[in-house]
Write an enzyme that holds these catalytic residues in place. Structure first.
Site, PDB file in Angstrom:
ATOM      1  N   LYS A   1       0.802  -1.215   0.000  1.00  0.00           N
ATOM      2  CA  LYS A   1       0.000   0.000   0.000  1.00  0.00           C
ATOM      3  C   LYS A   1       0.845   1.279   0.000  1.00  0.00           C
ATOM      4  O   LYS A   1       0.548   2.223  -0.713  1.00  0.00           O
ATOM      5  CB  LYS A   1      -0.872   0.010   1.263  1.00  0.00           C
TER       6      LYS A   1
ATOM      7  N   ARG B   1     -10.793   2.372   9.382  1.00  0.00           N
ATOM      8  CA  ARG B   1     -10.382   1.012   9.725  1.00  0.00           C
ATOM      9  C   ARG B   1     -11.574   0.123  10.048  1.00  0.00           C
ATOM     10  O   ARG B   1     -11.417  -1.077  10.182  1.00  0.00           O
ATOM     11  CB  ARG B   1      -9.464   1.025  10.952  1.00  0.00           C
TER      12      ARG B   1
ATOM     13  N   ARG C   1      12.064  -9.995   6.212  1.00  0.00           N
ATOM     14  CA  ARG C   1      12.808  -8.730   6.314  1.00  0.00           C
ATOM     15  C   ARG C   1      13.889  -8.808   7.389  1.00  0.00           C
ATOM     16  O   ARG C   1      13.684  -9.347   8.461  1.00  0.00           O
ATOM     17  CB  ARG C   1      11.864  -7.574   6.645  1.00  0.00           C
TER      18      ARG C   1
ATOM     19  N   ARG D   1      13.206  -7.552  13.170  1.00  0.00           N
ATOM     20  CA  ARG D   1      12.516  -6.729  14.178  1.00  0.00           C
ATOM     21  C   ARG D   1      11.338  -7.510  14.750  1.00  0.00           C
ATOM     22  O   ARG D   1      10.766  -8.366  14.078  1.00  0.00           O
ATOM     23  CB  ARG D   1      12.007  -5.428  13.547  1.00  0.00           C
TER      24      ARG D   1
ATOM     25  N   ARG E   1      -1.451  -9.360  13.457  1.00  0.00           N
ATOM     26  CA  ARG E   1      -1.870  -8.141  12.747  1.00  0.00           C
ATOM     27  C   ARG E   1      -2.841  -8.490  11.621  1.00  0.00           C
ATOM     28  O   ARG E   1      -3.793  -7.761  11.362  1.00  0.00           O
ATOM     29  CB  ARG E   1      -0.653  -7.412  12.168  1.00  0.00           C
TER      30      ARG E   1
END
Ligand SMILES: [Zn+2]
Length: 222
Positions: A13, A88, A127, A161, A172
């Site tokens: 996004k 949201r 990542r 992370r 999430r």
């Protein structure tokens, strides 16, 4: 050209928002940025938001809606905007609709970038970030360093992370599905939803979104 951008974390996004902003000269309005700037400026809404944040509580919808509404009235958003991170949930979507109605405007479209959960987890959990410089970012699969676990640019250690751990990402995504899926139905029923395949590479997704938005703009002008 009043647009909102929807999609799960990892669907790209942010990248598409930046490109759309350049393509169509629309201001990108993100809830996070507005919140930060209003708190920093000490506006009335900013101060109210800060009290909740200091208490470790979520900032209520009405405060966020107030900030967004105020922002939509700025000159640069007069001809349109691209909203990211808001609404949201359905309550916020209703509030946004009312706020736009009050400005004698309406939403042009809700752009949804979709991808399956497993693909999103693969992208996000791979990542790795340099401990010395967090702008040095790698991906174990798509953009690996020359030596595993070591930054190419400064030899520092690469870490995953906490935000990028699989459990965190799955959580999430659950939150995203439970909150946002009703929103997708909501805009679909209103005939405002446009879907894009986030599994494709960023350039292809961009080409597709740009063509859709250009068509919407033509329709607005008729
Ligand atoms: Zn580094």
């Amino acid at each position: 050209m009043n647009l909102i951008l929807l999609g799960p974390p990892g669907a790209g996004k942010g990248t598409q928002a930046d490109r759309l902003r350049e393509d169509f000269g629309l201001p990108l309005i993100s809830t996070g940025d507005i919140l930060r700037s209003q708190v920093a400026e000490g506006t009335e809404l900013g101060n109210r938001a800060k009290r909740y944040m200091d208490a470790g509580e979520l900032v209520p919808d009405e405060v966020i809606v107030g900030m967004i509404t105020e922002r939509l009235g700025h000159g640069d958003a007069r001809d349109g905007f691209l909203l990211d991170g808001f609404p949201r949930n359905v309550e916020q979507a209703d509030a946004l609709g009312e706020a736009l109605g009050g400005l004698d405007r309406r939403l042009t479209a809700a752009l949804l970038i979709e991808a399956p959960d497993d693909e999103l987890v693969r992208r996000l959990a791979g990542r790795r970030v340099c401990v010395k410089n967090p702008s040095h970012i790698y991906h174990v699969e798509f953009d690996p360093p020359k030596h595993e676990g070591v930054c190419d640019q400064d030899g520092a250690r690469l870490i995953q992370r906490d935000d990028d751990r699989e459990e965190t990402i799955r959580r999430r995504l659950e939150v995203y599905h439970s909150q946002t899926e009703p929103l997708i139905d909501y805009y679909d029923r209103a005939g405002l939803l446009r879907r894009f395949d986030g599994r494709r590479n960023a350039d292809e997704v961009h080409t597709h979104i740009r063509a859709t938005v250009a068509t919407l703009r033509l329709e607005e002008q008729l």
